[in-house]
Design a protein around this motif. Structure first.
Motif, mmCIF file in Angstrom:
data_model
loop_
_atom_site.group_PDB
_atom_site.id
_atom_site.type_symbol
_atom_site.label_atom_id
_atom_site.label_comp_id
_atom_site.label_asym_id
_atom_site.label_seq_id
_atom_site.Cartn_x
_atom_site.Cartn_y
_atom_site.Cartn_z
ATOM 1 N N GLU A 51 0.834 -1.207 0.000
ATOM 2 C CA GLU A 51 0.000 0.000 0.000
ATOM 3 C C GLU A 51 0.872 1.262 0.000
ATOM 4 O OE1 GLU A 51 -3.535 2.131 2.618
ATOM 5 O OE2 GLU A 51 -2.730 0.199 3.261
ATOM 6 N N GLN A 52 1.936 1.259 0.794
ATOM 7 C CA GLN A 52 2.846 2.406 0.809
ATOM 8 C C GLN A 52 3.477 2.606 -0.559
ATOM 9 O OE1 GLN A 52 5.137 0.913 4.193
ATOM 10 N NE2 GLN A 52 4.875 2.924 5.177
ATOM 11 N N ILE A 53 3.905 1.526 -1.163
ATOM 12 C CA ILE A 53 4.544 1.623 -2.482
ATOM 13 C C ILE A 53 3.560 2.175 -3.503
ATOM 14 C CG2 ILE A 53 5.545 0.288 -4.370
ATOM 15 C CD1 ILE A 53 6.748 -1.549 -2.176
ATOM 16 N N THR A 54 2.310 1.716 -3.466
ATOM 17 C CA THR A 54 1.285 2.211 -4.383
ATOM 18 C C THR A 54 1.054 3.708 -4.163
ATOM 19 O OG1 THR A 54 0.235 0.046 -4.414
ATOM 20 C CG2 THR A 54 -1.106 1.916 -5.132
ATOM 21 N N ASP A 55 0.972 4.127 -2.898
ATOM 22 C CA ASP A 55 0.781 5.550 -2.592
ATOM 23 C C ASP A 55 1.959 6.384 -3.076
ATOM 24 O OD1 ASP A 55 -1.621 4.902 -1.388
ATOM 25 O OD2 ASP A 55 -0.864 5.085 0.678
ATOM 26 N N TRP A 56 3.179 5.894 -2.858
ATOM 27 C CA TRP A 56 4.367 6.631 -3.296
ATOM 28 C C TRP A 56 4.417 6.745 -4.818
ATOM 29 C CZ3 TRP A 56 7.776 3.267 0.350
ATOM 30 C CH2 TRP A 56 7.631 3.710 1.658
ATOM 31 N N ALA A 57 4.049 5.678 -5.504
ATOM 32 C CA ALA A 57 4.046 5.704 -6.966
ATOM 33 C C ALA A 57 3.025 6.707 -7.472
ATOM 34 C CB ALA A 57 3.747 4.310 -7.515
ATOM 35 N N ALA A 58 1.828 6.742 -6.859
ATOM 36 C CA ALA A 58 0.796 7.695 -7.277
ATOM 37 C C ALA A 58 1.273 9.129 -7.047
ATOM 38 C CB ALA A 58 -0.496 7.434 -6.510
ATOM 39 N N GLU A 59 1.933 9.366 -5.920
ATOM 40 C CA GLU A 59 2.462 10.698 -5.620
ATOM 41 C C GLU A 59 3.508 11.107 -6.655
ATOM 42 O OE1 GLU A 59 4.619 13.088 -1.927
ATOM 43 O OE2 GLU A 59 4.478 10.905 -1.868
ATOM 44 N N ALA A 60 4.387 10.188 -7.021
ATOM 45 C CA ALA A 60 5.435 10.482 -8.005
ATOM 46 C C ALA A 60 4.826 10.743 -9.375
ATOM 47 C CB ALA A 60 6.429 9.330 -8.074
ATOM 48 N N GLU A 61 3.831 9.956 -9.747
ATOM 49 C CA GLU A 61 3.203 10.138 -11.054
ATOM 50 C C GLU A 61 2.449 11.453 -11.140
ATOM 51 O OE1 GLU A 61 0.934 6.565 -11.487
ATOM 52 O OE2 GLU A 61 2.715 5.371 -11.984
ATOM 53 N N ALA A 62 1.904 11.929 -10.018
ATOM 54 C CA ALA A 62 1.184 13.206 -9.996
ATOM 55 C C ALA A 62 2.157 14.377 -10.113
ATOM 56 C CB ALA A 62 0.360 13.322 -8.718
ATOM 57 N N GLY A 63 3.412 14.147 -9.775
ATOM 58 C CA GLY A 63 4.432 15.205 -9.847
ATOM 59 C C GLY A 63 4.717 15.797 -8.484
ATOM 60 N N PHE A 64 5.920 16.311 -8.350
ATOM 61 C CA PHE A 64 6.360 16.906 -7.100
ATOM 62 C C PHE A 64 6.469 18.414 -7.257
ATOM 63 C CE2 PHE A 64 8.208 12.610 -6.990
ATOM 64 C CZ PHE A 64 7.677 12.166 -5.796
ATOM 65 N N ASP A 65 6.299 19.133 -6.160
ATOM 66 C CA ASP A 65 6.492 20.580 -6.141
ATOM 67 C C ASP A 65 7.996 20.832 -6.026
ATOM 68 O OD1 ASP A 65 6.608 23.302 -5.707
ATOM 69 O OD2 ASP A 65 5.213 23.296 -4.019
ATOM 70 N N VAL A 66 8.633 21.112 -7.154
ATOM 71 C CA VAL A 66 10.086 21.263 -7.198
ATOM 72 C C VAL A 66 10.545 22.415 -6.307
ATOM 73 C CG1 VAL A 66 12.059 21.720 -8.694
ATOM 74 C CG2 VAL A 66 10.213 20.230 -9.482
ATOM 75 N N ALA A 67 9.794 23.526 -6.280
ATOM 76 C CA ALA A 67 10.186 24.669 -5.448
ATOM 77 C C ALA A 67 10.230 24.269 -3.981
ATOM 78 C CB ALA A 67 9.224 25.821 -5.659
ATOM 79 N N ALA A 68 9.263 23.482 -3.541
ATOM 80 C CA ALA A 68 9.245 23.049 -2.135
ATOM 81 C C ALA A 68 10.414 22.119 -1.841
ATOM 82 C CB ALA A 68 7.923 22.355 -1.809
#
Length: 87
Positions: free
Chosen positions: A15-32
């Motif tokens: 479940e953690q891996i799935t959540d992390w993958a979804a977060e990565a696919e959505a993109g990260f806030d580079v400025a933060a």
């Protein structure tokens, strides 16, 4: 996922891996991410150098005692002693 996969000794779940993958696919806030910084904050405009110092148990006890009494770190006490000696 095998039970050998851990973070700080805690098993990682699918479940953690799935959540992390979804977060990565959505993109990260580079400025933060860039604001985070790395390591300890600097003491001055230029980088400081770490210096190893050998002390006897008695010397270290004195430094620790003074640091605790004055609410300072070991490093602060040693830096103050160096500044006083250089004055």
């Amino acid at each position: 996922m095998s039970e050998r996969e851990t973070i700080n000794g805690v098993p990682v779940t699918e479940e953690q891996i799935t959540d992390w993958a979804a977060e990565a696919e959505a993109g990260f806030d580079v400025a933060a991410l860039k604001k985070r910084g790395r390591g300890r904050p600097g003491r001055a405009a230029t980088p400081s150098q770490v210096v190893a110092l050998r002390l006897t148990p008695e010397e270290l006890a004195y430094v620790d005692s003074r640091a605790e009494r004055e609410g300072k770190s070991r490093s602060d006490v040693i830096r103050e002693a160096l500044a006083a000696a250089a004055a």
